[in-house]
Design a protein around this motif. Structure first.
Motif, mmCIF file in Angstrom:
data_model
loop_
_atom_site.group_PDB
_atom_site.id
_atom_site.type_symbol
_atom_site.label_atom_id
_atom_site.label_comp_id
_atom_site.label_asym_id
_atom_site.label_seq_id
_atom_site.Cartn_x
_atom_site.Cartn_y
_atom_site.Cartn_z
ATOM 1 N N GLU A 1 -12.838 -36.988 -13.664
ATOM 2 C CA GLU A 1 -12.931 -35.468 -13.454
ATOM 3 C C GLU A 1 -14.480 -35.255 -12.420
ATOM 4 N N TYR A 2 -14.463 -36.058 -11.598
ATOM 5 C CA TYR A 2 -15.772 -36.086 -10.543
ATOM 6 C C TYR A 2 -15.742 -34.658 -9.892
ATOM 7 N N SER A 3 -16.796 -34.247 -9.543
ATOM 8 C CA SER A 3 -16.974 -32.958 -8.753
ATOM 9 C C SER A 3 -17.279 -33.292 -7.549
ATOM 10 N N LYS A 4 -16.094 -32.741 -6.585
ATOM 11 C CA LYS A 4 -16.124 -32.983 -5.122
ATOM 12 C C LYS A 4 -16.922 -32.394 -4.366
ATOM 13 N N GLY A 5 -17.575 -32.962 -3.527
ATOM 14 C CA GLY A 5 -18.523 -32.397 -2.636
ATOM 15 C C GLY A 5 -20.027 -32.376 -3.340
ATOM 16 N N GLN A 6 -20.230 -33.069 -4.414
ATOM 17 C CA GLN A 6 -21.519 -33.350 -4.862
ATOM 18 C C GLN A 6 -22.066 -34.910 -4.842
#
Length: 136
Positions: free
Chosen positions: A40-45
Motif C-alpha cells: 500500500e505504498y503512496s504514489k507520488g511520494q
C-alpha cells in the motif's frame, strides 16, 4: 510500481553503471520483495516516506548490492531516499490510474453496415489517486 526518472535515479544508475530502467526495476523488485515497502505504498511520494515501520537500515541498504553499487556512499543513500515512487498508470504526477472526464471525438462512417471509425481529438483525464487533471 516504478521510480520516477529524475536526477536521483540517474545518479544511482551512473554509479551502478547500468541503464536507469534496469536500476528502476531492481530497486522496485528488491524493496517490494523484502517488505521494505509495503504493497500500500503512496504514489507520488519519496521512498523515505514509504519505508515500512521498523524496517532495518541494513535491509534497505541491501538494494545497493542488488543494483550493482558495491561500496555505497552517503550520497547514494540520500539519492535513493529522494527517489519518487510512481504507480504504473498514466498520471504524470503520481503514476496513478486515470479516468476520462471530457473529450472531443470525430467519427467517420463509410458504409451504414460497417461500424463508424472514431478518432480522438483530445481527452481530459483525472487521476483517481491525486486528482491531477491533464490533457492527452
Amino acid at each position: 510500481m516504478r521510480i520516477y526518472k529524475d536526477r536521483f535515479l540517474r545518479a544511482l544508475a551512473n554509479r551502478a553503471k547500468c541503464p536507469y530502467y534496469v536500476v528502476d526495476e531492481r530497486i522496485c523488485d528488491y524493496l517490494l520483495h523484502t517488505g521494505a515497502i509495503c504493497d500500500e505504498y503512496s504514489k507520488g511520494q519519496k521512498i523515505k516516506n514509504n519505508i515500512a515501520e521498523n524496517t532495518p537500515f541494513l535491509l534497505v541498504c541491501g538494494v545497493f548490492k542488488e543494483i550493482g553499487i558495491s561500496k555505497p556512499t552517503c550520497e547514494d543513500f540520500a539519492n535513493l531516499m529522494r527517489c519518487t515512487i510512481m504507480g504504473d498508470g498514466i498520471c504524470p504526477e503520481c503514476g496513478g490510474d486515470c479516468d476520462v472526464i471530457d473529450g472531443e471525438y470525430t467519427s467517420h462512417q463509410i458504409d451504414r453496415d460497417i461500424e463508424p471509425e472514431i478518432t480522438t481529438k483530445w481527452e481530459l483525464y483525472e487521476c483517481r489517486d491525486c486528482g491531477c487533471k491533464f490533457y492527452k
